[in-house]
Design a protein around this motif. Structure first.
Motif, PDB file in Angstrom:
ATOM      1  N   PHE A 153       9.675   6.725  -7.933  1.00  0.00           N
ATOM      2  CA  PHE A 153       8.718   6.230  -6.956  1.00  0.00           C
ATOM      3  C   PHE A 153       7.308   6.298  -7.518  1.00  0.00           C
ATOM      4  CE2 PHE A 153       5.649   6.935  -3.568  1.00  0.00           C
ATOM      5  CZ  PHE A 153       5.857   5.782  -2.820  1.00  0.00           C
ATOM      6  N   PRO A 171       3.484   5.860  -6.409  1.00  0.00           N
ATOM      7  CA  PRO A 171       2.644   5.684  -5.232  1.00  0.00           C
ATOM      8  C   PRO A 171       1.591   4.616  -5.486  1.00  0.00           C
ATOM      9  CG  PRO A 171       1.874   7.555  -6.485  1.00  0.00           C
ATOM     10  CD  PRO A 171       3.113   7.046  -7.195  1.00  0.00           C
ATOM     11  N   GLU A 195       0.824  -1.224   0.000  1.00  0.00           N
ATOM     12  CA  GLU A 195       0.000   0.000   0.000  1.00  0.00           C
ATOM     13  C   GLU A 195       0.851   1.265   0.000  1.00  0.00           C
ATOM     14  OE1 GLU A 195      -1.896   1.418   3.473  1.00  0.00           O
ATOM     15  OE2 GLU A 195      -0.722   0.174   4.838  1.00  0.00           O
ATOM     16  N   HIS A 196       2.168   1.101   0.157  1.00  0.00           N
ATOM     17  CA  HIS A 196       3.036   2.285   0.152  1.00  0.00           C
ATOM     18  C   HIS A 196       3.711   2.511  -1.196  1.00  0.00           C
ATOM     19  CE1 HIS A 196       2.249   2.635   4.342  1.00  0.00           C
ATOM     20  NE2 HIS A 196       2.799   1.478   4.618  1.00  0.00           N
ATOM     21  N   PHE A 211      -3.352   8.790 -11.178  1.00  0.00           N
ATOM     22  CA  PHE A 211      -1.986   8.638 -10.664  1.00  0.00           C
ATOM     23  C   PHE A 211      -1.149   9.885 -10.976  1.00  0.00           C
ATOM     24  CE2 PHE A 211      -0.995   4.587  -8.687  1.00  0.00           C
ATOM     25  CZ  PHE A 211      -2.126   3.834  -8.938  1.00  0.00           C
ATOM     26  N   THR A 265       0.559  12.878  -7.713  1.00  0.00           N
ATOM     27  CA  THR A 265       1.890  13.346  -7.319  1.00  0.00           C
ATOM     28  C   THR A 265       2.321  14.596  -8.081  1.00  0.00           C
ATOM     29  OG1 THR A 265       2.928  11.881  -8.940  1.00  0.00           O
ATOM     30  CG2 THR A 265       2.732  11.040  -6.689  1.00  0.00           C
TER      31      THR A 265
END
Lengths: 305, 305
Positions: free
Chosen positions: B220, B222, B207-208, B296, B300
């Protein structure tokens, strides 16, 4: 814009798998101020210390533009002392000692010059104390941000719920958000909290980043993957301080700018953990912050065809 | 471009705090194929099932362009069966039953038509089996991606190290990366793994989110904060399948495109957990994928002044 920060100043004893100190300067207010001072020099500090608190530490803050008129010095008592030991995962820690000392009687009094502050950051304190600070203001700040913790949900929930109705942004970690709402899902917990008063909610997830909830929008700020986390103490405060400092500097409360502010908080937090206590925060430059902010941009940047 | 997926097909019994089933179709290969089929229809499946595996499940895959000639059907044995129960955090689970059945004797034989595959995804199997698959190839694929788990690090480390020298991208979770290297820091662990053979490393954090390590670069992705996670089973496989499917479709192995591929894997994984088993993955459309990929992007997206 002027930024007022209310919170603790302390001595900390810290042990991590990689470092150990019997005495270093800590406290939420200290970390917040160093982080915020990267962005603005109009900072008002509200805290309390004992006779033993080093004068040069206040001087260091003054030199960064931090007004410490609101820091009460109690001549016959010791400063707040906290001692903790981190586990290998660096996300969990045991508190070994909490000597409240002067903090037990902390009834912050805002100097006249603070009472029209435009930005207010209320560090983790008893909700009744946080409320008393708000009530001393002559004008409503543009933004009130409040930090709290599970302890106050257990012993002063009604006070906390009352103060939540007086603020704009709540900052908690994921387990605190769950505890406050009884919801396991972070998204459900956030929706509930946004009905309790705050217009925005920040949920900190430590090494897993932070989430900003703003109406129906969700923004995720990653934590920077670091080769070495030396000492996580104060990272959450450095995050809140960087966030608030950037907002006070830019004086723009749009969702777009709040997202950038969250990144700036993540930037100052990422520096904070690189050395023990406030050591690293004291030495970062505007250039360091700009370089790291670009690293954050690169970290999640991708293109959709 | 053709994509070959090697892994298990199974019956699963799953219990989560929100759902329960005594028998649903699972297996890494199944989840991978459904996720990959969102992007490409040139998929070759390599697996093994027993007499009890429903023919219509293979038909469903065939209808999505998945070639199941490489799925061996053993007439006198049962299919692999796995049963697990998730804790409230949905990140941890107890395995209740593992009946290997046909999987105990799985020696995958690549049909002639698979042997020049351009993309190869080796699901979590004994490293010796993964190696045997690579050795059956007539031409070196453009990309070999390998999934593994802590179990193989314990019982077949030398085999695993050997196969790591033959692949391009390793996919593991954070605890597996730590176990493989003895490094607690994820960044240090990643650096070490990139000296073991793989040119890229993906570290899944549930979930991270997930990290892509590519030379000195780190990306990264998410995880999408979801109101409800119904069943996390297969999310990791849906992630790998979406990642590989997108790469096979676009046939572009640049860092830029790999980042987008990771996001596409995160997209398919985010759908996977919304319903039990493969139920949700079976019903998503190209439009669903496009809409979620934009979510998505928004999650971010921020601007530096």
């Amino acid at each position: 814009m002027s930024l007022t920060i209310v919170g603790s100043m302390a001595f900390d004893a810290i042990e991590t798998p990689f470092a150990k100190t019997d005495k270093t300067i800590g406290g939420s207010c200290t970390y917040c101020a160093y982080a915020a001072s990267q962005f603005t020099r109009e900072i008002n500090q509200v805290s309390i210390v004992g006779y033993d608190f080093p004068k040069n530490e206040l001087d260091d803050l003054n030199n960064l533009g931090v007004n410490t008129d609101g820091v009460e010095i109690v001549p016959d008592k010791k400063s707040f002392f906290w001692s903790g030991k981190y586990h290998l995962d660096m996300n969990t820690r045991d508190t070994l000692i909490t000597d409240l000392n002067v903090l037990a009687d902390f009834n912050p009094v805002l100097p006249e010059s603070y009472q029209r502050t435009e930005y207010l950051l209320l560090g983790n304190l008893a909700p009744a104390v946080q409320k008393a600070v708000i009530q001393q203001l002559k004008t409503r700040p543009k933004l009130i941000v409040l930090d709290t913790m599970n302890f106050w949900m257990e012993v002063a929930l009604n006070d906390l719920l009352e103060v939540l109705g007086m603020i704009d942004v709540l900052v908690v970690n994921d387990s605190e958000a769950r505890q406050l709402t009884g919801e396991y899902s972070i998204v459900k917990a956030a929706k509930k909290i946004l009905t309790m008063g705050p217009k925005q909610l920040i949920i900190k997830k430590g090494e897993h980043g932070a989430l900003l909830f703003h109406g129906e929008e969700i923004f995720f700020a990653p934590a920077l993957p670091l080769e070495e986390v030396f000492d996580p103490t104060g990272a959450g405060d450095a995050f809140a301080g960087g966030f608030m400092g950037y907002l006070a500097k830019t004086n723009d409360l749009s969702y777009e700018n709040m997202k950038t502010a969250i990144i700036m908080g993540s930037v100052t937090a990422s520096f904070c953990v690189e050395k023990l206590g406030t050591e690293r925060l004291k030495t970062i430059t505007t250039h360091d912050v700009a370089v790291r902010a670009k690293q954050f941009l690169a970290l999640t940047d991708f293109v959709l065809a």
